[in-house]
Enzyme design. Sequence first.
Site, PDB file in Angstrom:
ATOM      1  N   GLU A 166       0.783  -1.240   0.000  1.00  0.00           N
ATOM      2  CA  GLU A 166       0.000   0.000   0.000  1.00  0.00           C
ATOM      3  C   GLU A 166       0.817   1.292   0.000  1.00  0.00           C
ATOM      4  O   GLU A 166       0.849   2.028   0.998  1.00  0.00           O
ATOM      5  CB  GLU A 166      -0.986   0.006   1.177  1.00  0.00           C
ATOM      6  CG  GLU A 166      -1.938  -1.174   1.168  1.00  0.00           C
ATOM      7  CD  GLU A 166      -3.109  -1.024   2.133  1.00  0.00           C
ATOM      8  OE1 GLU A 166      -3.083  -0.118   2.974  1.00  0.00           O
ATOM      9  OE2 GLU A 166      -4.061  -1.816   2.023  1.00  0.00           O
ATOM     10  N   GLU A 351      -5.970  -8.235   0.170  1.00  0.00           N
ATOM     11  CA  GLU A 351      -6.684  -7.911   1.411  1.00  0.00           C
ATOM     12  C   GLU A 351      -8.114  -7.517   1.079  1.00  0.00           C
ATOM     13  O   GLU A 351      -8.358  -6.780   0.115  1.00  0.00           O
ATOM     14  CB  GLU A 351      -6.070  -6.700   2.147  1.00  0.00           C
ATOM     15  CG  GLU A 351      -4.834  -7.007   2.941  1.00  0.00           C
ATOM     16  CD  GLU A 351      -4.269  -5.767   3.626  1.00  0.00           C
ATOM     17  OE1 GLU A 351      -5.049  -4.864   4.025  1.00  0.00           O
ATOM     18  OE2 GLU A 351      -3.034  -5.696   3.756  1.00  0.00           O
TER      19      GLU A 351
HETATM   20  C1  FCB Z   1      -4.985  -1.952   5.129  1.00  0.00           C
HETATM   21  C2  FCB Z   1      -3.673  -2.380   5.744  1.00  0.00           C
HETATM   22  C3  FCB Z   1      -3.808  -3.425   6.816  1.00  0.00           C
HETATM   23  C4  FCB Z   1      -5.033  -3.215   7.674  1.00  0.00           C
HETATM   24  C5  FCB Z   1      -6.266  -2.993   6.822  1.00  0.00           C
HETATM   25  C6  FCB Z   1      -7.524  -2.805   7.596  1.00  0.00           C
HETATM   26  O1  FCB Z   1      -4.869  -0.674   4.641  1.00  0.00           O
HETATM   27  O2  FCB Z   1      -2.802  -2.893   4.772  1.00  0.00           O
HETATM   28  O3  FCB Z   1      -2.626  -3.446   7.550  1.00  0.00           O
HETATM   29  O4  FCB Z   1      -4.820  -2.213   8.562  1.00  0.00           O
HETATM   30  O5  FCB Z   1      -6.065  -1.895   5.989  1.00  0.00           O
END
Ligand code: FCB
Length: 439
Positions: A166, A351
Amino acid sequence: MSNLSILQDFPSDFTFGVATSSYQIEGNAYGNCGKSIWDDFAQRRLNGIDGKKACNHYSFFKEDIKLIKEAGFKAYRFSFAWPRLFPENDNQINQDGVDFYHRLLDEISSNDLEPFPTLYHWDLPIRFLEIGGWENRDTSKRFAEYANFISKSYGDLFKSVTTINEPWCISWLSHYLGEHAPGKKDLNAAVRSMHNILLAHGLSIDSLRSEHNHQIGIVLNNEFGEPIDHDEKNIQATSLFDAIYNRWFADAIFKGKYPQIALNVFEAFMPQDFQSDLKIISKSIDWIGINYYTRSVIKSKIMEDGINYDCHRGSLKTTDMGWEFYPQGISYFINRLHEEYNEKIPIYITENGMANNDEINSKGEIEDFDRIEYFQLHLQEILECINKGIPVKGYFAWSLLDNYEWSFGYDKRFGLIHMNYEDFSRKPKQSYKQFQKYL
Ligand code: FCB
């Protein structure tokens, strides 16, 4: 009621896994780990609520890997903590740290799970603050050396590797919005780090490949921008939001350029000859990861520094973060990547998940039905992309455990497994059981 029977409709070679990150779960009080910029930020801004103990995954990792295995997942996405490996300086190795990741990788492998390590998930060693962290391009070079060390030490134990998790959060959220470490609110700092974090990614590609034939990827977080109405001003503002949040990173990686509307605002702060760095940044990679959670509703707002938008939340159902359920966004970004950036590249959802105010009920269970619905809605969108022929290859739920949710501390629970932070006991929620049932 929602369930995860949709898991059975995915192709048999599709990879289901769970994701975590080092600072959020390991506990840096253990194993002679060094401090990171998050320890500094927690002291200054979060009343000292930090990742010292977190989930004590350092001691409980075997139990955690077993839980992953028993749910039926095939892969585990985790991150290496740079300050655990090099707590004091770039040359002095912490043997405890080196051994820990050997034990972890062995455990992953003996449970027949595929490791998906990330080299950098935000825990920059604290010493980098002295040189300006990601504002300084030296940090990018030192990251490439660290990447090389990881590959040399562990490269025969994993195939896929993520360079950076990210880049938007590392740069914009942390240097312009000030919400993450180091907590700056400065356009110049933000722009420099937006470039340097990508340079770090680019430089690490060769330093990884010089050791092993890795499958290299980067993980981008995409957020859908929706203009608040049809007013031309708000539509324009949404374009800049999208350019800064999403396109900046994807354009650089896949096209070797930056979006012009962002450059118009950033020009004064760009390093000289940034174009030649873009050749390094756009070196070819093997796969791309998307982290997706929600959308933002965008309204125009004129600010002196040229940033012409403001982000709001809309009126859809929300998670405990206040983030709206907007599953259409995930397929929007998968399609966009496939159509506008690279038709062939394998895509992983690295994610996706939600924070929920989970409580243990009188039967001793955690009935996180909203979370099951959230997963189900997003998986439905992903399946449609696969059925259209887009090469989406895997999905990682965020997260295995409730954990340290950055500036929200331990209040936000994203886990498939409930954490008791007093005694570190782990308790699978209904969402975990749904994965287990259908995987
Ligand atoms: C993302 C992050 C992760 C977590 C989620 C909710 O941005 O990569 O570490 O905090 O959000």
